[in-house]
Design an enzyme around this catalytic site. Structure first.
Site, PDB file in Angstrom:
ATOM      1  N   ILE A  32     -56.611  19.631  11.629  1.00  0.00           N
ATOM      2  CA  ILE A  32     -55.718  20.723  11.205  1.00  0.00           C
ATOM      3  C   ILE A  32     -55.099  20.411   9.845  1.00  0.00           C
ATOM      4  O   ILE A  32     -55.144  21.225   8.915  1.00  0.00           O
ATOM      5  CB  ILE A  32     -54.623  20.979  12.262  1.00  0.00           C
ATOM      6  CG1 ILE A  32     -55.239  21.616  13.513  1.00  0.00           C
ATOM      7  CG2 ILE A  32     -53.524  21.878  11.696  1.00  0.00           C
ATOM      8  CD1 ILE A  32     -54.252  21.881  14.633  1.00  0.00           C
ATOM      9  N   ASP A  80     -48.478   3.652   8.770  1.00  0.00           N
ATOM     10  CA  ASP A  80     -48.020   4.005  10.122  1.00  0.00           C
ATOM     11  C   ASP A  80     -46.675   4.717   9.994  1.00  0.00           C
ATOM     12  O   ASP A  80     -45.700   4.111   9.509  1.00  0.00           O
ATOM     13  CB  ASP A  80     -47.887   2.723  10.963  1.00  0.00           C
ATOM     14  CG  ASP A  80     -47.646   3.017  12.431  1.00  0.00           C
ATOM     15  OD1 ASP A  80     -47.056   4.083  12.751  1.00  0.00           O
ATOM     16  OD2 ASP A  80     -48.034   2.182  13.263  1.00  0.00           O
ATOM     17  N   LYS A 140     -37.104  11.478   5.733  1.00  0.00           N
ATOM     18  CA  LYS A 140     -36.225  10.496   5.070  1.00  0.00           C
ATOM     19  C   LYS A 140     -36.872   9.983   3.770  1.00  0.00           C
ATOM     20  O   LYS A 140     -36.200   9.824   2.756  1.00  0.00           O
ATOM     21  CB  LYS A 140     -36.032   9.339   6.053  1.00  0.00           C
ATOM     22  CG  LYS A 140     -35.039   8.305   5.656  1.00  0.00           C
ATOM     23  CD  LYS A 140     -33.717   8.588   6.324  1.00  0.00           C
ATOM     24  CE  LYS A 140     -32.637   7.660   5.812  1.00  0.00           C
ATOM     25  NZ  LYS A 140     -31.351   8.323   5.757  1.00  0.00           N
ATOM     26  N   SER A 158     -46.138  21.458  15.145  1.00  0.00           N
ATOM     27  CA  SER A 158     -45.633  21.245  16.498  1.00  0.00           C
ATOM     28  C   SER A 158     -46.678  21.737  17.511  1.00  0.00           C
ATOM     29  O   SER A 158     -47.886  21.576  17.303  1.00  0.00           O
ATOM     30  CB  SER A 158     -44.288  21.965  16.633  1.00  0.00           C
ATOM     31  OG  SER A 158     -43.681  21.710  17.866  1.00  0.00           O
ATOM     32  N   LYS A 176     -42.616  17.195  20.977  1.00  0.00           N
ATOM     33  CA  LYS A 176     -42.650  18.392  20.128  1.00  0.00           C
ATOM     34  C   LYS A 176     -41.344  19.190  20.228  1.00  0.00           C
ATOM     35  O   LYS A 176     -40.925  19.827  19.249  1.00  0.00           O
ATOM     36  CB  LYS A 176     -43.857  19.268  20.471  1.00  0.00           C
ATOM     37  CG  LYS A 176     -45.208  18.608  20.183  1.00  0.00           C
ATOM     38  CD  LYS A 176     -45.386  18.204  18.729  1.00  0.00           C
ATOM     39  CE  LYS A 176     -46.832  17.819  18.419  1.00  0.00           C
ATOM     40  NZ  LYS A 176     -47.019  17.337  17.042  1.00  0.00           N
ATOM     41  N   ILE A 205     -56.752  25.236  19.346  1.00  0.00           N
ATOM     42  CA  ILE A 205     -57.596  25.511  18.182  1.00  0.00           C
ATOM     43  C   ILE A 205     -59.025  25.105  18.528  1.00  0.00           C
ATOM     44  O   ILE A 205     -59.265  23.977  18.969  1.00  0.00           O
ATOM     45  CB  ILE A 205     -57.096  24.719  16.951  1.00  0.00           C
ATOM     46  CG1 ILE A 205     -55.636  25.046  16.637  1.00  0.00           C
ATOM     47  CG2 ILE A 205     -57.989  24.968  15.750  1.00  0.00           C
ATOM     48  CD1 ILE A 205     -55.378  26.452  16.161  1.00  0.00           C
TER      49      ILE A 205
END
Ligand code: HXC
Length: 273
Positions: A32, A80, A140, A158, A176, A205
């Site tokens: 995606i 990561d 952040k 999400s 989520k 999807i």
């Protein structure tokens, strides 16, 4: 793998829509997010995609760069999202090499099918850490650059599981729900400072590795599932990429703190999928 443009983008957008913009995408080698990035780059943006797997991430960046002559796409593997210092380094490199960060897609996610009974505490924590802490770390690390952008936008990828609950996805649903909540707080805190913050919630999807794996790759099961969706079909990566282009375009500039569900209305059925 070469993809025709019609696979990931509707032919309705202006070619130079995102000229001069830079996108920073976590999970950018996944199906995606790589297609979202492809659409942005095709429409003029440069991009930096982040992933854990070095080879996969660098290869995806090379592939995405082919969609537009002169496009710059950096692939930063070995990153990561659970480690904020990894993201800070990646964001600094993106800003240095591409000139800033205007758009962020927080797409890195963990997922596997497991029952509550079969799920260890560490398995639950692994997904919460990737999805929730990873999203926080992404915001952040990129916010200092977003605050310097004339047109700063964030999209969080999400899901819809958490509206209803979902067997075998308890960890993902919890994660989520937190991502949606984090998005809303960021929208309120940073909207006044020029940064919009919205969620895209894809339904199932058809053409992703993740969905094929999680839905067992069984064509009959996928067709059965499609019949339960009000629009009568599974989603496509193009549906998600087009929604992304809308939210990042000037047409989406007043949308802030919103969850855009792109699932054909499936979540409105009791029990979701
Ligand atoms: C049960 C599992 C498991 C599984 C891992 N664990 N896989 N438990 N079933 N299939 C447990 C491990 O045993 C361990 O717990 C804990 O989770 C952490 O696993 P590690 O492999 O040590 O962690 P890590 O290397 O950090 O990997 C985490 C991961 C990640 C979450 C498994 O590799 C991952 O998510 N990979 C898939 C990424 C992916 O598919 N992303 C796309 C999402 S698409 P113990 O107790 O043994 O220590 C998406 C759309 C879905 O979400 C649409 C569906 C319709």
């Amino acid at each position: 793998m070469p993809y025709p443009e019609s696979h990931y983008l509707s032919p309705i957008w202006r070619d130079d829509l995102f000229k001069g913009r830079v996108a920073f995408v976590t999970g950018g080698a996944g199906t995606i997010c790589s297609m979202q990035t492809r659409a942005l780059v095709r429409l003029g943006a440069n991009a930096c995609i982040i992933g854990r797997n070095v080879e996969k991430t660098e290869k995806a960046a090379q592939d995405i760069a082919t969609v537009r002559p002169g496009a710059k796409v950096i692939g930063i593997g070995g990153c990561d999202v659970r480690k904020v210092e990894n993201l800070q380094e990646a964001a600094a490199r993106c800003a240095k090499e591409l000139g800033g960060i205007d758009f962020v897609i927080a797409g890195a996610a963990g997922n596997f099918l497991v029952s509550m009974e079969g799920m260890s505490s560490n398995a639950f924590k692994a997904v919460m850490d990737i999805d929730v802490l990873g999203t926080f770390n992404t915001i952040k690390s990129t916010m200092p650059y977003l605050l310097n952008s004339p047109d700063a936008r964030i999209i969080y990828v999400s899901a819809t599981f958490h509206y209803t609950g979902m067997p075998m996805q308890g960890h993902v649903a919890a994660a989520k729900a937190s991502v949606d909540s984090l998005m809303a707080s960021v929208a309120l805190e940073y909207g006044p400072r020029g940064v919009t913050s919205n969620v895209i919630s894809p339904g199932a999807i058809a053409d992703t590795e993740g969905a094929s794996r999680l839905l067992t790759g069984d064509e009959a099961a996928l067709k059965y599932h499609a019949r339960s969706i009000p629009t009568g079909r599974l989603g496509t990566v193009k549906d998600i990429a087009d929604a992304t282009v809308y939210l990042f375009s000037s047409a989406g500039s007043h949308v802030n703190g919103h969850v855009l569900v792109v699932d054909g209305g499936a979540w409105r059925r009791q029990g979701g999928v």
